[in-house]
Design an enzyme around this catalytic site. Structure first.
Site: not given
Ligand code: GLP
Length: 245
Positions: A67, A136, A138, A143
């Site tokens: 992304d 959540n 995702h 989302e």
């Molecule tokens: C982000 C990314 C995801 C990631 C998630 C968890 O916003 N778009 O690809 O897996 O949130 O992030 P973190 O590893 O900082 O908890």
């Protein structure tokens, strides 16, 4: 679904890096899907070390990031493009032409989604997809929704997700409201998926992913129907599924 519970974050990161290095060694032209966030930072550090010590060669690897924020260009320090340069691509020998990240600054975002999907189709399917998970449920920036969206698309970020990412930006206002994300269908077409999670704050989402209903309201739940999906967790993230292991 395989679940590996490692002692701590360092071991989780090392295990994930070893999976990637093994895949690349067995298939030098591996197509890999990559996440951002705080979770994979340790894994990227380990990969850089493996590369510097001559254990893995990324010269024929192709990478697709999951992304990118809408509105942020490559040069923006908050873009996922910059993140990937800082944590991985800046230190390994992957050819720049093999690095694919959606262009958050594209004038025509719909066309950019189609373009991204098309390149994945040409070079794919993805051999090895690495995922993190949001609070959540995702994955990428898919989302919770009323439907599973299969292909690369624009996603409106929830307030919760924006707040979770606020630590990287000066203020909540500065965080983009939209992102381009690979869709769940494309993710699910990957031959192998590895999901990483660590820390107590991920224990509930891991429980729900593994035990809850399979529903687009909790996107990661779809991973349960993938043929070859491995979760690599630390003890804390696995804290609520111990009785199932
Ligand atoms: C982000 C990314 C995801 C990631 C998630 C968890 O916003 N778009 O690809 O897996 O949130 O992030 P973190 O590893 O900082 O908890």
């Amino acid at each position: 679904m395989n679940i590996l519970v490692m002692k701590d974050y360092t071991e989780m990161s090392r295990q994930a890096a070893l999976f990637i290095a093994a895949s690349v060694t067995l298939k030098p032209d591996t197509v890999i899907g990559l996440p951002t966030g705080k979770t994979p930072v340790g894994m990227y550090n380990e990969l850089v070390m493996l590369y510097k010590n001559g254990f893995v060669d990324f010269g024929r690897v192709t990478a697709f990031n999951l992304d990118e924020y809408v509105g942020l260009g490559r040069e923006d320090p908050h873009s996922f493009y910059s993140y990937m340069q800082r944590h991985l691509f800046g230190y390994i020998n992957i050819p720049p032409k093999n690095i694919h990240i959606p262009n958050g600054k594209a004038k025509d975002l719909k066309a950019e989604c189609l373009r991204y999907e098309e390149i994945i189709r040409q070079k794919g399917p993805i051999d090895l997809m690495i995922l993190g998970i949001g609070h959540n449920g995702h994955i990428g920036f898919n989302e919770p929704s009323s439907e599973f969206i299969p292909e690369t698309h624009i996603e409106n970020l929830t307030e919760r997700t924006r707040k979770a990412n606020a630590r990287y930006f000066g203020s909540l206002q500065d965080i983009p409201r939209k992102a381009i994300t690979m869709g769940l269908g494309t993710i699910m077409l990957s031959k192998k998926i590895i999901l990483l999670a660590y820390g107590r704050d991920k224990a509930d989402v891991i429980l729900r992913t593994i035990k809850g209903n399979i529903t687009p309201r909790f996107p990661a739940s779809i991973l349960r129907v993938h043929r070859d999906c491995t979760f690599i967790l630390d003890q804390e993230a696995a804290g609520k599924i111990r009785d199932m292991l």
